[in-house]
Write a protein that holds these residues in place. Structure first.
Motif, PDB file in Angstrom:
ATOM      1  N   ASP A   1      46.119  33.514  53.963  1.00  0.00           N
ATOM      2  CA  ASP A   1      45.161  33.491  52.863  1.00  0.00           C
ATOM      3  C   ASP A   1      45.295  32.193  52.069  1.00  0.00           C
ATOM      4  O   ASP A   1      46.149  31.352  52.339  1.00  0.00           O
ATOM      5  CB  ASP A   1      45.277  34.751  51.987  1.00  0.00           C
ATOM      6  CG  ASP A   1      46.481  34.746  51.060  1.00  0.00           C
ATOM      7  OD1 ASP A   1      47.045  33.666  50.804  1.00  0.00           O
ATOM      8  OD2 ASP A   1      46.841  35.835  50.585  1.00  0.00           O
ATOM      9  N   ALA A   2      44.430  32.061  51.081  1.00  0.00           N
ATOM     10  CA  ALA A   2      44.320  30.817  50.318  1.00  0.00           C
ATOM     11  C   ALA A   2      45.623  30.440  49.626  1.00  0.00           C
ATOM     12  O   ALA A   2      45.880  29.266  49.370  1.00  0.00           O
ATOM     13  CB  ALA A   2      43.212  30.972  49.284  1.00  0.00           C
ATOM     14  N   ASN A   3      46.492  31.414  49.326  1.00  0.00           N
ATOM     15  CA  ASN A   3      47.712  31.126  48.580  1.00  0.00           C
ATOM     16  C   ASN A   3      48.918  30.860  49.468  1.00  0.00           C
ATOM     17  O   ASN A   3      50.026  30.698  48.970  1.00  0.00           O
ATOM     18  CB  ASN A   3      48.046  32.292  47.645  1.00  0.00           C
ATOM     19  CG  ASN A   3      47.015  32.417  46.531  1.00  0.00           C
ATOM     20  OD1 ASN A   3      46.341  31.445  46.211  1.00  0.00           O
ATOM     21  ND2 ASN A   3      46.902  33.589  45.974  1.00  0.00           N
TER      22      ASN A   3
HETATM   23  C1  LIG Z   1      45.843  33.601  45.019  1.00  0.00           C
HETATM   24  O1  LIG Z   1      46.602  33.657  43.847  1.00  0.00           O
HETATM   25  C2  LIG Z   1      45.848  33.840  42.658  1.00  0.00           C
HETATM   26  C3  LIG Z   1      46.777  33.753  41.477  1.00  0.00           C
HETATM   27  O2  LIG Z   1      47.884  34.597  41.675  1.00  0.00           O
HETATM   28  C4  LIG Z   1      45.105  35.163  42.730  1.00  0.00           C
HETATM   29  O3  LIG Z   1      44.305  35.350  41.609  1.00  0.00           O
HETATM   30  C5  LIG Z   1      44.240  35.188  43.977  1.00  0.00           C
HETATM   31  O4  LIG Z   1      43.652  36.485  44.111  1.00  0.00           O
HETATM   32  C6  LIG Z   1      45.072  34.881  45.204  1.00  0.00           C
HETATM   33  N1  LIG Z   1      44.215  34.797  46.363  1.00  0.00           N
HETATM   34  C7  LIG Z   1      44.385  35.576  47.403  1.00  0.00           C
HETATM   35  C8  LIG Z   1      43.435  35.372  48.538  1.00  0.00           C
HETATM   36  O5  LIG Z   1      45.223  36.461  47.452  1.00  0.00           O
END
Ligand SMILES: *[C@@H]1O[C@H](CO)[C@@H](O)[C@H](O)[C@H]1NC(C)=O
Ligand SMILES: *[C@@H]1O[C@H](CO)[C@@H](O)[C@H](O)[C@H]1NC(C)=O
Ligand SMILES: *[C@@H]1O[C@H](CO)[C@@H](O)[C@H](O)[C@H]1NC(C)=O
Ligand SMILES: *[C@@H]1O[C@H](CO)[C@@H](O)[C@H](O)[C@H]1NC(C)=O
Ligand SMILES: *[C@@H]1O[C@H](CO)[C@@H](O)[C@H](O)[C@H]1NC(C)=O
Ligand SMILES: *[C@@H]1O[C@H](CO)[C@@H](O)[C@H](O)[C@H]1NC(C)=O
Ligand SMILES: *[C@@H]1O[C@H](CO)[C@@H](O)[C@H](O)[C@H]1NC(C)=O
Length: 924
Positions: free
Chosen positions: A215-217
């Motif tokens: 995922d993006a994080n």
């Molecule tokens: C990535 O991290 C942010 C901040 O914690 C969060 O708001 C977001 O939902 C996260 N994205 C994913 C795809 O989990």
């Protein structure tokens, strides 16, 4: 059509009279009527010819019923039916299911009767599937990252959003915190597709398939991995969603480590005062932790008893004008709790902690021993969501997170593998010890009994299934309700047919009877008490030895080290049992004849374990299983004798056709390919025999190889699966050609054409002069049970095939002189006589030979070898404690699991087939 189908099978004697019959069958709750009925599914067997599948309707005296056929007799009559009952407020002690319709003599007009009063609404569109049970509405997208995009309560409040899977993984395991070179990945679900069952009256099943994707994080990126299938079962008039979550491990054991595997739901909380938001976590034995995000109890000033009581009970607090103003004016000084975390890293203890927000210290809340595995987050007016994992502590390391409870949207994460635990380590436990040739591997087998081979000790393709329940609420439920739901989550109510009835239908074997049917002699009583002893012994060992864990729950151990007072968990081929010699069949048949709930639960956990973890679902080994060993997947013997669906069959039909087990059963058909890719006897075959695997000429053992795929063919035929005609044809072809081997089953191994089902003589005997190859292992992996079920299913099968099988049953335990007279040579020394006594009993009853009954009991009672249990064994346990053991245990050093499995199964079958010993023999 019916006439044509029947004619093809050679059944010219079909009656043509029309008989409308009605049959009523009682089903009872396994553990008594549950407090809460969220809907359930179960199966019922039917005698051959009783009800034509497509002209039978099913009805019940209470509740909304949905019915389908899970198995057919060859004449088109119902063999097993599946039924779903909707949820209900009133829970009857039992139900009566009535089948009404024509016998086997007429054609039918309808496939299935539309149920009256449909209360499930299903909307299946391009983008999503929406299911409304009347009590909960859930939306399942067909693509994207979300499994369930929205869950609405009965009154339409959105109480859950963004249901998704979470996977944390890494490419190495740091030693003592040195993370050099270790990459970490955060992944989430990526949906391939979602489908909904055709019939959705009392229940609807949504199947979502996909894979985990970074995922993006994520700090690192890696290719998608860990495919999943998640099934959601929704019942009419129920606010519970039963969820069956399956992953297949498709990584490399040395570079793909799971460090967290979870399911997360966001819970909308906007508009709810912090003091009206509630967190509930299941503790020990029905206990519930009562917390509010902003507590108003225990303060220096008292807001008033009504306020405190409401918060504790989870109801809305009275208007703030009624509060003591010394409290209501100072709420800003009372800490609010954002995050709660329960971790169960062992089967013996859990911790709970909470914090006000990230960056602040966690505060310990006293923990306990074994958590119920359920968490609730919600509010008095906005409603909320509870999520629970069945066998939470038995499947440790697990955990539960409640997060962001102070924000407009909080979340609950159920961790099937806790990120607080060490990463899951599936690497081999040794480096190969230099065993780089078959000769060395066979020599090592001589000492540790481990059958090692590099590359075969792989978890690639094993699977695990977990059962999760999701409950939606319009407002915070009472602690009593959550306590009852915790019980429900861990012991989902099961409806079962009575043993007497199942036995009469002959739909699942003719080799077991009820204890009362075979009672009447003191010997029978002794055997019954021994069977009971063995079941209790394994139940106690599971607990005392802590045979629990993400991958381990459901397995038992194989051999015992009397010096260390310890099962041989670290000795090569003696550790995990992996269904060796069929303890599964012992437990299941014991359940069938007694209806005992504790036995059902024991056997159910074994089904979920063996079919998933000890068997392969991807790659070259698909359809095969792994021989017993220190790691469930470690041994290099990959065979269908372990994955054989005969071990899963009873559960499959009793459960009304559990969809995941149905998939696993179907997969075992692929063992045909496995035989080609993995030559099971590559290490032990005489080098003078030239054998190159060929799908049209596979050199197989009838028992350890063919019988497993034979069991799959039979299931495919019974179920009318997509390959049923091919499966039937192969079974019939085997029955035609196998007896043409001069010595029939005594030939042991021969050439199998997996494209047609026909057999040819082995390469060692191309002219079919007759070969003797009798192994003690050939008929101790469900062969008798599979062949009996085949013969019961289709008595018209080739008589020479039945005769060849009965000859094997007769001669295995016959005298050497008799063997020599019949085959020109004796079989050498035959071991596992007690286990094989059931073959003798089988031929005794099939050929009505009472002399053989005496022989069977003699083999059963006087085996006196290593893998048997005798009446002169102690039949008790010895307590060890103090410094001689890690923790107190009850030991029975005279038991091996091989012996227990064979004694149990043979005891049950002899009692049923030839009657108690007292009645048939003068002396033993
Ligand atoms: C990535 O991290 C942010 C901040 O914690 C969060 O708001 C977001 O939902 C996260 N994205 C994913 C795809 O989990
Ligand atoms: C009923 O079952 C028979 C036997 O399986 C089949 O030949 C026939 O086509 C079926 N009839 C209908 C209407 O489905
Ligand atoms: C049809 O049903 C009758 C009565 O139940 C039974 O006697 C007969 O054997 C059945 N025929 C077949 C082919 O199963
Ligand atoms: C089916 O529904 C109709 C209409 O609601 C009702 O009159 C009838 O009694 C129902 N039948 C059964 C068997 O429940
Ligand atoms: C879902 O997608 C997977 C991967 O593409 C595929 O193997 C499977 O057959 C699909 N299932 C359905 C029901 O379409
Ligand atoms: C809380 O629940 C208890 C037990 O059900 C009940 O006796 C009590 O009145 C409740 N208090 C409030 C304020 O609702
Ligand atoms: C009482 O509640 C109302 C709205 O719910 C809020 O506007 C008000 O500030 C509260 N009073 C006190 C003293 O907290």
């Amino acid at each position: 059509m019916m006439e044509v189908a029947v004619a093809l099978l050679g059944l010219s004697h079909l009656a043509t009279h029309v008989t409308a019959v009605s049959t009523s069958v009682k089903v009872n709750w396994l553990e008594g009527a549950p407090k809460i009925n969220t809907g359930t599914t179960f199966g019922i067997p039917w005698a051959r010819g009783q009800h034509l599948a497509n002209d039978t309707t099913f009805s019940t005296d209470s509740g909304e019923l949905q019915s389908w056929v899970t198995a057919y007799w060859p004449d088109g009559s119902v063999k097993w039916s599946g039924h779903a009952l909707a949820g209900s407020e009133v829970v009857p002690d039992a139900y009566t299911i009535t089948a009404t319709g024509k016998g086997n003599a007429t054609l039918a007009r309808r496939r299935r009767q539309a149920a009256n009063g449909t209360s499930i609404q299903v909307e299946d569109s391009e983008q999503s599937i929406i299911v409304d049970t009347g009590k909960v509405t859930a939306t399942f997208p067909k693509s994207g990252n979300l499994l369930v995009s929205e869950i609405k309560s009965a009154s339409g409040k959105t109480v859950g959003r963004n249901g998704r899977l979470i996977l944390n993984s890494q490419n190495g395991i740091p030693e003592y915190g040195d993370t050099t070179g270790v990459e970490y990945y955060k992944l989430t679900s990526k949906i391939y597709n979602a489908t909904v069952s055709d019939d959705s009256t009392a229940r609807s099943v949504v199947t979502v398939q996909g894979i985990h994707s970074t995922d993006a994080n994520s700090t690192g990126t890696r290719k998608d991995w860990l495919p999943f299938t998640v099934r959601f079962y929704l019942y009419a008039n129920s606010d519970a969603i039963r969820t069956i979550h399956t992953i297949v491990f498709d990584g490399e054991s040395k570079s793909d480590f799971i460090s967290g595997l979870g399911i997360r739901f966001d819970v909308p909380l906007a508009g709810e005062e912090l003091f009206d938001r509630h967190v509930r976590i299941a503790g020990v034995d029905g206990g519930i932790l009562h917390e509010s995000v902003q507590g108003v109890t225990g303060l220096r000033r008292d807001p008033g008893a009504a306020v405190r009581g409401a918060q504790y009970n989870g109801t809305k607090t009275p208007a703030n004008s009624t509060w003591d103003s010394r409290v209501s004016t100072r709420l800003q000084w009372i800490p609010t709790w954002s995050d709660y975390r329960l971790t169960q890293l062992s089967p013996d203890g859990f911790n709970i902690k909470k914090r006000t927000q990230a960056g602040q210290s966690w505060l310990k809340i006293p923990g306990g021993t074994r958590a119920g595995g359920l968490a609730y987050l919600g509010g008095a007016s906005v409603g909320g969501l509870a999520v629970g994992l069945r066998d939470f502590w038995k499947k440790y390391p697990t955990s539960l997170d409640v997060s962001d409870a102070t924000k407009d949207e909080g979340s609950i994460t159920l961790w099937l593998y806790s990120p607080s635990a060490e990463p899951m380590d599936l690497r081999p436990y040794h480096d190969g010890l230099g065993e780089d040739t078959y000769a060395k591997q066979l020599d090592a087998l001589e000492i540790t009994y481990e059958d090692y081979e590099d590359g075969y000790n792989t978890p690639y393709g094993i699977a695990r299934t977990n059962e999760v329940f999701i409950y939606a609420f319009d407002s915070t439920p009472s602690a009593d309700t959550l306590s009852a739901l915790t019980t429900h989550t861990n012991e989902p109510p099961v409806l079962v047919v009575e043993p007497e009835y199942i036995e009469k239908t002959r739909a699942i074997g003719s080799y077991w009877k009820l204890p009362e049917q075979t009672a009447g002699s003191s010997e029978a009583g002794t055997i019954e008490s021994h069977l009971d002893f063995l079941v209790k012994f394994y139940q106690d060992q599971i607990e005392q030895r802590r045979w629990y864990g993400f991958w381990d729950h459901g397995d038992i151990m194989h051999g015992y080290d009397t010096d260390r007072h310890q099962w041989k968990y670290d000795v090569g081929g003696y550790a995990w049992d992996n269904s060796e010699l069929s303890p599964d069949l012992f437990f299941w048949n014991y359940f069938l004849r007694t209806g005992r709930a504790d036995v059902y639960r024991l056997a159910e956990a074994q089904v979920r374990h063996g079919g998933e973890v000890d068997s392969y679902h991807l790659g070259n080994f698909t359809g095969l299983g792994t021989r017993h060993g220190v790691q469930h997947w470690g041994d290099s013997a990959k065979q269908v004798r372990i994955s054989t669906p005969v071990y899963r069959k009873i559960y499959y039909y009793l459960s009304g056709g559990d969809e995941r087990i149905g998939d696993i059963i179907h997969e075992t058909l692929q063992a045909e390919k496995g035989f080609y890719l993995v030559d099971a006897r590559r290490k032990v075959r005489d080098p003078s025999v030239i054998y190159k695997p060929d799908p049209k000429a596979l050199y197989l053992n009838f028992g350890t190889d063919w019988a497993g795929v034979g069991a799959s063919y039979l299931l495919e035929w019974e179920r009318r699966g997509p390959r049923w005609e091919e499966a039937r044809s192969k079974l019939i072809q085997t029955a035609e050609t196998f007896p043409k081997l001069k010595f029939g089953f005594v030939t042991g191994e021969a050439l199998y054409d997996s494209t047609t089902g026909s057999w040819a003589p082995p390469p060692t005997d191309p002219n079919n002069n007759g070969t003797i190859n009798v192994s003690h292992l050939s008929s101790v992996f469900g062969v008798l049970e599979t062949l009996d079920q085949l013969i019961e299913h289709f008595p018209e099968i080739s008589q020479p095939f039945i005769d060849a099988w009965l000859d094997y049953c007769y001669y295995y335990g016959a005298t050497k002189a008799e063997q020599k007279a019949r085959y020109g040579k004796d079989f050498g020394s035959a071991s596992l006589r007690q286990g094989h006594s059931r073959l003798t009993a089988y031929v005794a009853t099939r050929r009505s030979n009472s002399t053989l009954a005496t022989r069977a009991w003699n083999e059963f009672l006087n085996d006196n070898s290593a893998d048997e249990l005798s009446p002169t064994d102690p039949w008790n346990t010895v307590r060890w404690n103090g410094s001689s053991v890690l923790a107190a245990i009850d030991e029975a050093d005279w038991i091996t699991t091989n012996a227990a499995a064979l004694y149990g199964l043979a005891g049950i079958e002899l009692l049923a087939l030839v009657g108690p010993p007292g009645e048939n023999a003068e002396s033993y």
